[in-house]
Design a protein around this motif. Structure first.
Motif, PDB file in Angstrom:
ATOM      1  N   SER A 160       0.826  -1.209   0.000  1.00  0.00           N
ATOM      2  CA  SER A 160       0.000   0.000   0.000  1.00  0.00           C
ATOM      3  C   SER A 160       0.855   1.252   0.000  1.00  0.00           C
ATOM      4  O   SER A 160       0.563   2.223  -0.712  1.00  0.00           O
ATOM      5  N   GLU A 161       1.936   1.234   0.765  1.00  0.00           N
ATOM      6  CA  GLU A 161       2.831   2.397   0.805  1.00  0.00           C
ATOM      7  C   GLU A 161       3.535   2.572  -0.542  1.00  0.00           C
ATOM      8  O   GLU A 161       3.696   3.695  -1.034  1.00  0.00           O
ATOM      9  N   ALA A 162       3.948   1.457  -1.148  1.00  0.00           N
ATOM     10  CA  ALA A 162       4.596   1.531  -2.459  1.00  0.00           C
ATOM     11  C   ALA A 162       3.654   2.125  -3.494  1.00  0.00           C
ATOM     12  O   ALA A 162       4.058   2.936  -4.336  1.00  0.00           O
ATOM     13  N   ALA A 163       2.378   1.727  -3.454  1.00  0.00           N
ATOM     14  CA  ALA A 163       1.390   2.230  -4.407  1.00  0.00           C
ATOM     15  C   ALA A 163       1.211   3.734  -4.275  1.00  0.00           C
ATOM     16  O   ALA A 163       1.237   4.471  -5.272  1.00  0.00           O
ATOM     17  N   LEU A 164       1.045   4.202  -3.072  1.00  0.00           N
ATOM     18  CA  LEU A 164       0.785   5.625  -2.857  1.00  0.00           C
ATOM     19  C   LEU A 164       2.010   6.478  -3.175  1.00  0.00           C
ATOM     20  O   LEU A 164       1.891   7.554  -3.763  1.00  0.00           O
ATOM     21  N   SER A 165       3.196   6.001  -2.824  1.00  0.00           N
ATOM     22  CA  SER A 165       4.404   6.785  -3.075  1.00  0.00           C
ATOM     23  C   SER A 165       4.703   6.898  -4.567  1.00  0.00           C
ATOM     24  O   SER A 165       5.387   7.820  -5.000  1.00  0.00           O
ATOM     25  N   ALA A 166       4.187   5.956  -5.356  1.00  0.00           N
ATOM     26  CA  ALA A 166       4.428   5.975  -6.806  1.00  0.00           C
ATOM     27  C   ALA A 166       3.358   6.742  -7.572  1.00  0.00           C
ATOM     28  O   ALA A 166       3.451   6.861  -8.793  1.00  0.00           O
ATOM     29  N   GLY A 167       2.336   7.231  -6.895  1.00  0.00           N
ATOM     30  CA  GLY A 167       1.322   8.027  -7.552  1.00  0.00           C
ATOM     31  C   GLY A 167       0.058   7.303  -7.935  1.00  0.00           C
ATOM     32  O   GLY A 167      -0.799   7.859  -8.628  1.00  0.00           O
ATOM     33  N   PHE A 168      -0.106   6.035  -7.495  1.00  0.00           N
ATOM     34  CA  PHE A 168      -1.349   5.313  -7.761  1.00  0.00           C
ATOM     35  C   PHE A 168      -2.412   5.723  -6.747  1.00  0.00           C
ATOM     36  O   PHE A 168      -2.106   6.099  -5.614  1.00  0.00           O
ATOM     37  N   ALA A 169      -3.678   5.625  -7.171  1.00  0.00           N
ATOM     38  CA  ALA A 169      -4.774   6.037  -6.291  1.00  0.00           C
ATOM     39  C   ALA A 169      -4.839   5.163  -5.048  1.00  0.00           C
ATOM     40  O   ALA A 169      -5.122   5.656  -3.951  1.00  0.00           O
ATOM     41  N   ASP A 170      -4.575   3.868  -5.197  1.00  0.00           N
ATOM     42  CA  ASP A 170      -4.609   2.957  -4.064  1.00  0.00           C
ATOM     43  C   ASP A 170      -3.905   1.659  -4.462  1.00  0.00           C
ATOM     44  O   ASP A 170      -3.436   1.504  -5.588  1.00  0.00           O
ATOM     45  N   MET A 186      -2.779  -0.060  -8.265  1.00  0.00           N
ATOM     46  CA  MET A 186      -1.413  -0.476  -8.542  1.00  0.00           C
ATOM     47  C   MET A 186      -1.338  -1.958  -8.907  1.00  0.00           C
ATOM     48  O   MET A 186      -0.638  -2.343  -9.846  1.00  0.00           O
ATOM     49  N   THR A 187      -2.084  -2.802  -8.180  1.00  0.00           N
ATOM     50  CA  THR A 187      -2.041  -4.243  -8.420  1.00  0.00           C
ATOM     51  C   THR A 187      -2.528  -4.585  -9.815  1.00  0.00           C
ATOM     52  O   THR A 187      -1.945  -5.429 -10.505  1.00  0.00           O
ATOM     53  N   ARG A 188      -3.595  -3.932 -10.264  1.00  0.00           N
ATOM     54  CA  ARG A 188      -4.104  -4.185 -11.617  1.00  0.00           C
ATOM     55  C   ARG A 188      -3.072  -3.788 -12.667  1.00  0.00           C
ATOM     56  O   ARG A 188      -2.825  -4.530 -13.632  1.00  0.00           O
ATOM     57  N   ALA A 189      -2.473  -2.627 -12.490  1.00  0.00           N
ATOM     58  CA  ALA A 189      -1.464  -2.160 -13.449  1.00  0.00           C
ATOM     59  C   ALA A 189      -0.229  -3.059 -13.421  1.00  0.00           C
ATOM     60  O   ALA A 189       0.362  -3.355 -14.472  1.00  0.00           O
ATOM     61  N   PHE A 190       0.168  -3.507 -12.258  1.00  0.00           N
ATOM     62  CA  PHE A 190       1.336  -4.381 -12.112  1.00  0.00           C
ATOM     63  C   PHE A 190       1.125  -5.692 -12.868  1.00  0.00           C
ATOM     64  O   PHE A 190       2.003  -6.165 -13.595  1.00  0.00           O
ATOM     65  N   GLY A 191      -0.053  -6.278 -12.707  1.00  0.00           N
ATOM     66  CA  GLY A 191      -0.360  -7.532 -13.392  1.00  0.00           C
ATOM     67  C   GLY A 191      -0.367  -7.387 -14.896  1.00  0.00           C
ATOM     68  O   GLY A 191       0.132  -8.268 -15.617  1.00  0.00           O
TER      69      GLY A 191
END
Length: 284
Positions: free
Chosen positions: A233-243, A247-252
C-alpha cells in the motif's frame, strides 16, 4: 528456496538497463506487455511463451527478443522447468544508438544469430555486479547494431519524420513527474506539439503511448520500493497510484504476476547461488 526447483528471481544492481536472472518450474507469467525491449537468453530447459499469435519455444542458447508493447506470457515447456537471464532496454537507448532510425524488429521473437548471442551475453555475463558505465554504453551500442543487422522486417517510414525533439521533451517531463498526475494538456504545453501528433510520434520513437510510459515508470518505482521492504500500500501511494488495488491491476498487466508474487520471488545472490548449486544449470 528450500526445495531443489523452487521458483526464484534475482535482480541485478541497477544501471540504465534492468537485468535479471530467474528460474521457474512451471507457470511463470500471465499475458502482459512491457514498454521496453525484453531481450534474454535461455540457459536451461524449455522456455515457452505465446507471442504474436503463435507459440514459441526457446531452447538453451536461444536469444529471445520481445518488442515493446507486444503481449506475451511465459512458462516451462516441460517438467524440468527453465532458467534464463533477461535484460530490459528502453527504446530511447536503442534510438540514441541508431540516431533516430526506425526501431529494429525481429518478428518471430527468437534468434540463434551468433552476433546477437554475443551481444546479449556481453551484457548478461556478470549479473552479480553493476555494469561499468563505459561497458554498458559499449554493450548497448553493439546490441542496437546487431538488432538492426538482424532485423527481418523493414517497417515503412512515415510520410513525415517523427518530431524527436518534442517526443524527448515529453519523455523527460514524464520521467520527472511520474509520481504526479500528468495530462495531455501538460505535454502540449511542455513540447509545443499538438497532442495527437505528439502521441503518434512518441509511440513511433519509443514503442508505446505516453500514458503507458508514465504507468511503467510508476511501476518501476513500485518495484524499487517493494524490494526495499515497504508495504504494498505504501509503495502504491508513493508511486502516484490512487490505491493498492489500482497499482495491483497495473502491475499484473505490465509484468504478468501480482506484486505479492513478485515480492516472494525476489532473492539475494547467496540464495541464487544455492538454488543454482541444487540443479544442473549453466552459467554464461
Amino acid at each position: 528456496m528450500s526445495e531443489m526447483n523452487a521458483d526464484w528471481c534475482f535482480v541485478a544492481p541497477p544501471t540504465r538497463i534492468e537485468r535479471l536472472e530467474a528460474r521457474f518450474q512451471g507457470h511463470a507469467y500471465t499475458t502482459h506487455r512491457h514498454d521496453t525491449f525484453a531481450i534474454g537468453i535461455t540457459l536451461s530447459g524449455v522456455q515457452s511463451f505465446h507471442y504474436r499469435r503463435d507459440y514459441r519455444h526457446s531452447l538453451p542458447g536461444t536469444v529471445m527478443v520481445i518488442h515493446p508493447d507486444e503481449a506475451h506470457d511465459g512458462h516451462a515447456g516441460d517438467a524440468r522447468g527453465f532458467h534464463y537471464r533477461m535484460l530490459y532496454v528502453t527504446p530511447a537507448l536503442i534510438q540514441d544508438a541508431l540516431g533516430g532510425r526506425t526501431l529494429p524488429h525481429i518478428t518471430g521473437g527468437l534468434s540463434t544469430a551468433p552476433s546477437l548471442q554475443r551481444a546479449v551475453r556481453f551484457l548478461l555475463t556478470s549479473i552479480e555486479a553493476p555494469l561499468d558505465a563505459l561497458e554498458e554504453a559499449a554493450g548497448i551500442a553493439e546490441l542496437a547494431r546487431v538488432l538492426e543487422a538482424n532485423s527481418d522486417t523493414r517497417l515503412a517510414h512515415p510520410r513525415t519524420a517523427p518530431d524527436m525533439r518534442a517526443a524527448n521533451l515529453a519523455r523527460a517531463y514524464l520521467d520527472a513527474h511520474h509520481h504526479e498526475g500528468v495530462s495531455l494538456d501538460d505535454l502540449e504545453r511542455v513540447t509545443g506539439q499538438e497532442r495527437w501528433t505528439l502521441s503518434r510520434d512518441f509511440r513511433a520513437l519509443f514503442g508505446t503511448s505516453p500514458y503507458r510510459y508514465l504507468t511503467l515508470r510508476r511501476l518501476d518505482l513500485v518495484r524499487q520500493r517493494i524490494a526495499a521492504g515497504v508495504s504494498l500500500s505504501e509503495a502504491a501511494l508513493s508511486a502516484g497510484f490512487a490505491d493498492q488495488s489500482h497499482m495491483t491491476r497495473a502491475f499484473g498487466r505490465a509484468f504478468g504476476i501480482t506484486p505479492s508474487r513478485w515480492r516472494s520471488l525476489l532473492c539475494h545472490d547467496g540464495q541464487r547461488r544455492k538454488g543454482l548449486a541444487a540443479g544442473n544449470d549453466v552459467y554464461l
